[in-house]
Motif scaffolding. Sequence first.
Motif, PDB file in Angstrom:
ATOM      1  N   SER A 109       0.851  -1.184   0.000  1.00 46.31           N
ATOM      2  CA  SER A 109       0.000   0.000   0.000  1.00 46.31           C
ATOM      3  C   SER A 109       0.888   1.235   0.000  1.00 46.31           C
ATOM      4  O   SER A 109       1.980   1.234   0.581  1.00 46.31           O
ATOM      5  CB  SER A 109      -0.896  -0.003   1.249  1.00 46.31           C
ATOM      6  OG  SER A 109      -1.650   1.175   1.338  1.00 46.31           O
ATOM      7  N   SER A 110       0.443   2.296  -0.648  1.00 48.09           N
ATOM      8  CA  SER A 110       1.250   3.508  -0.695  1.00 48.09           C
ATOM      9  C   SER A 110       1.201   4.231   0.655  1.00 48.09           C
ATOM     10  O   SER A 110       0.123   4.565   1.138  1.00 48.09           O
ATOM     11  CB  SER A 110       0.751   4.454  -1.781  1.00 48.09           C
ATOM     12  OG  SER A 110       1.445   5.687  -1.725  1.00 48.09           O
ATOM     13  N   PRO A 111       2.359   4.508   1.263  1.00 48.74           N
ATOM     14  CA  PRO A 111       2.387   5.259   2.519  1.00 48.74           C
ATOM     15  C   PRO A 111       2.560   6.759   2.303  1.00 48.74           C
ATOM     16  O   PRO A 111       2.957   7.478   3.220  1.00 48.74           O
ATOM     17  CB  PRO A 111       3.600   4.656   3.240  1.00 48.74           C
ATOM     18  CG  PRO A 111       4.518   4.263   2.131  1.00 48.74           C
ATOM     19  CD  PRO A 111       3.685   3.974   0.920  1.00 48.74           C
ATOM     20  N   VAL A 112       2.274   7.223   1.084  1.00 52.84           N
ATOM     21  CA  VAL A 112       2.272   8.655   0.789  1.00 52.84           C
ATOM     22  C   VAL A 112       0.996   8.981   0.014  1.00 52.84           C
ATOM     23  O   VAL A 112       0.346   8.094  -0.532  1.00 52.84           O
ATOM     24  CB  VAL A 112       3.512   9.090  -0.033  1.00 52.84           C
ATOM     25  CG1 VAL A 112       4.800   8.792   0.717  1.00 52.84           C
ATOM     26  CG2 VAL A 112       3.525   8.419  -1.413  1.00 52.84           C
ATOM     27  N   THR A 113       0.664  10.261  -0.049  1.00 53.68           N
ATOM     28  CA  THR A 113      -0.535  10.706  -0.759  1.00 53.68           C
ATOM     29  C   THR A 113      -0.149  11.309  -2.111  1.00 53.68           C
ATOM     30  O   THR A 113       0.994  11.709  -2.330  1.00 53.68           O
ATOM     31  CB  THR A 113      -1.296  11.761   0.053  1.00 53.68           C
ATOM     32  OG1 THR A 113      -0.472  12.929   0.219  1.00 53.68           O
ATOM     33  CG2 THR A 113      -1.680  11.221   1.421  1.00 53.68           C
ATOM     34  N   GLY A 114      -1.132  11.372  -3.013  1.00 52.54           N
ATOM     35  CA  GLY A 114      -0.953  12.081  -4.271  1.00 52.54           C
ATOM     36  C   GLY A 114      -0.203  11.335  -5.347  1.00 52.54           C
ATOM     37  O   GLY A 114       0.086  11.892  -6.404  1.00 52.54           O
ATOM     38  N   LEU A 115       0.119  10.055  -5.124  1.00 52.65           N
ATOM     39  CA  LEU A 115       0.893   9.269  -6.082  1.00 52.65           C
ATOM     40  C   LEU A 115      -0.050   8.440  -6.941  1.00 52.65           C
ATOM     41  O   LEU A 115      -0.869   7.674  -6.425  1.00 52.65           O
ATOM     42  CB  LEU A 115       1.869   8.354  -5.335  1.00 52.65           C
ATOM     43  CG  LEU A 115       2.782   7.466  -6.189  1.00 52.65           C
ATOM     44  CD1 LEU A 115       3.754   8.313  -7.003  1.00 52.65           C
ATOM     45  CD2 LEU A 115       3.552   6.488  -5.293  1.00 52.65           C
ATOM     46  N   LEU A 171      -5.285   7.063  -8.053  1.00 55.46           N
ATOM     47  CA  LEU A 171      -4.476   7.475  -6.911  1.00 55.46           C
ATOM     48  C   LEU A 171      -4.294   6.287  -5.971  1.00 55.46           C
ATOM     49  O   LEU A 171      -5.264   5.631  -5.573  1.00 55.46           O
ATOM     50  CB  LEU A 171      -5.156   8.623  -6.157  1.00 55.46           C
ATOM     51  CG  LEU A 171      -4.971  10.031  -6.715  1.00 55.46           C
ATOM     52  CD1 LEU A 171      -5.810  11.023  -5.928  1.00 55.46           C
ATOM     53  CD2 LEU A 171      -3.494  10.447  -6.670  1.00 55.46           C
ATOM     54  N   LEU A 172      -3.039   5.998  -5.628  1.00 49.52           N
ATOM     55  CA  LEU A 172      -2.762   4.939  -4.665  1.00 49.52           C
ATOM     56  C   LEU A 172      -3.109   5.445  -3.265  1.00 49.52           C
ATOM     57  O   LEU A 172      -2.748   6.548  -2.883  1.00 49.52           O
ATOM     58  CB  LEU A 172      -1.292   4.535  -4.751  1.00 49.52           C
ATOM     59  CG  LEU A 172      -0.857   4.001  -6.119  1.00 49.52           C
ATOM     60  CD1 LEU A 172       0.619   3.636  -6.099  1.00 49.52           C
ATOM     61  CD2 LEU A 172      -1.703   2.799  -6.526  1.00 49.52           C
ATOM     62  N   SER A 173      -3.808   4.601  -2.518  1.00 44.99           N
ATOM     63  CA  SER A 173      -4.301   5.018  -1.207  1.00 44.99           C
ATOM     64  C   SER A 173      -4.598   3.788  -0.378  1.00 44.99           C
ATOM     65  O   SER A 173      -4.399   2.651  -0.823  1.00 44.99           O
ATOM     66  CB  SER A 173      -5.568   5.862  -1.365  1.00 44.99           C
ATOM     67  OG  SER A 173      -6.621   5.070  -1.894  1.00 44.99           O
ATOM     68  N   ALA A 174      -5.140   4.013   0.825  1.00 42.36           N
ATOM     69  CA  ALA A 174      -5.544   2.887   1.676  1.00 42.36           C
ATOM     70  C   ALA A 174      -6.597   2.038   0.991  1.00 42.36           C
ATOM     71  O   ALA A 174      -6.676   0.826   1.207  1.00 42.36           O
ATOM     72  CB  ALA A 174      -6.057   3.402   3.018  1.00 42.36           C
ATOM     73  N   SER A 175      -7.429   2.650   0.142  1.00 41.20           N
ATOM     74  CA  SER A 175      -8.491   1.930  -0.556  1.00 41.20           C
ATOM     75  C   SER A 175      -8.001   1.242  -1.819  1.00 41.20           C
ATOM     76  O   SER A 175      -8.673   0.336  -2.322  1.00 41.20           O
ATOM     77  CB  SER A 175      -9.620   2.904  -0.933  1.00 41.20           C
ATOM     78  OG  SER A 175     -10.149   3.541   0.203  1.00 41.20           O
ATOM     79  N   ASN A 176      -6.873   1.685  -2.352  1.00 35.42           N
ATOM     80  CA  ASN A 176      -6.333   1.135  -3.599  1.00 35.42           C
ATOM     81  C   ASN A 176      -4.972   0.512  -3.352  1.00 35.42           C
ATOM     82  O   ASN A 176      -3.932   1.064  -3.719  1.00 35.42           O
ATOM     83  CB  ASN A 176      -6.235   2.227  -4.666  1.00 35.42           C
ATOM     84  CG  ASN A 176      -7.586   2.681  -5.168  1.00 35.42           C
ATOM     85  OD1 ASN A 176      -8.486   1.867  -5.347  1.00 35.42           O
ATOM     86  ND2 ASN A 176      -7.754   3.977  -5.371  1.00 35.42           N
TER      87      ASN A 176
END
Length: 340
Positions: A109-115, A171-176
């Motif tokens: 999971s991505s640990p940053v936002t906006g990616l 967008l990579l996120s907790a949901s994706n």
Amino acid sequence: GEIDLVFNGNTDIGILSNDTATANVFFNKDTILPDSQIATINNLHVASGATFTINGGLTVNGEATNQGQLVVSSDENSSGSLIANNQVGDLEMTYERNIEIANRWNSISSPVTGLTVQEFMNSNDVRTRPSNTDQRYLNIYDHINAKEEQTFNENFIYYNTTDQSVPHNTLLSASNALMLRKDTAGKYNFTGGLKKDNAVINLVDDSNATGWHFIGNPYPSFISVEKFLDHNETNLLGDANNALFIFDEYRYTWQPLNKVNNAFIAPGQAFFIKTGNQGGQIEITKSMLEHNSNDIFGDAPVGTINPEMRLRFDSNSVLRYARIFYSDEATSNTDVNQES
């Protein structure tokens, strides 16, 4: 009162600890916080041309600013961790997710936002699928159409260079969260913003859906499994499903984590939960965040004593493991939050 600590290349990083919570810290030269060190500070500033790498654990109670490079890194044994309790401004950073073995599935999971998916693909080595060279081993779970009786290839959608099977601007996120395979051992780099608020994950409201949700840790710090389960208990399916399920790339199987494990979910770690298919929400709150100087995937913190026995089943070269824990609170029934 507040004090200023300036690192110009000749100051011992060992001065930082949990007793430096009132310190405003300025990094003017490249500096590394080692994996054995956990510290708390007030404000953080990384100057232009400087790189501050966090291999240990750092809590920032004030504001963090970055004009250089702020990196949280991991290796085969541990992960750095950054907790920003009161961040207001945007903060760009990079998380380096270590991959120890090439060409193995990893749940990430991505640990940053906006990616976005495409930005991640542009800067990382993702294996090409031999049976379809337009596809890459970057897969997103199909929460609507997945079925328990279906195969991995039917339940996960492959990134394709020539179409939008997985929209490239996702967008990579907790949901994706992602399943990924890498051609070589090394690191996946996630560069984006620090998540400053709680994560809210909307659950599928579809009677035909399985109720399994593939989500992940959106922070560059660890999540307490116990706190996550306590907070979300009413939205999990109950009984043996009150657990998180993470992928074990060594044994190629999904491992349950519940309260009895005393476990933590690492930065960059994705997992399955079972919630049913009636909608609702799952939350990952900042109050769940902790540092963990032990191992990174599902292990208990140093000093935790939890008697355990492992049973191995081997049938026609298919290996399965059962973990048996000893608990004074165990009963002869299904113990919610302890069995899964």
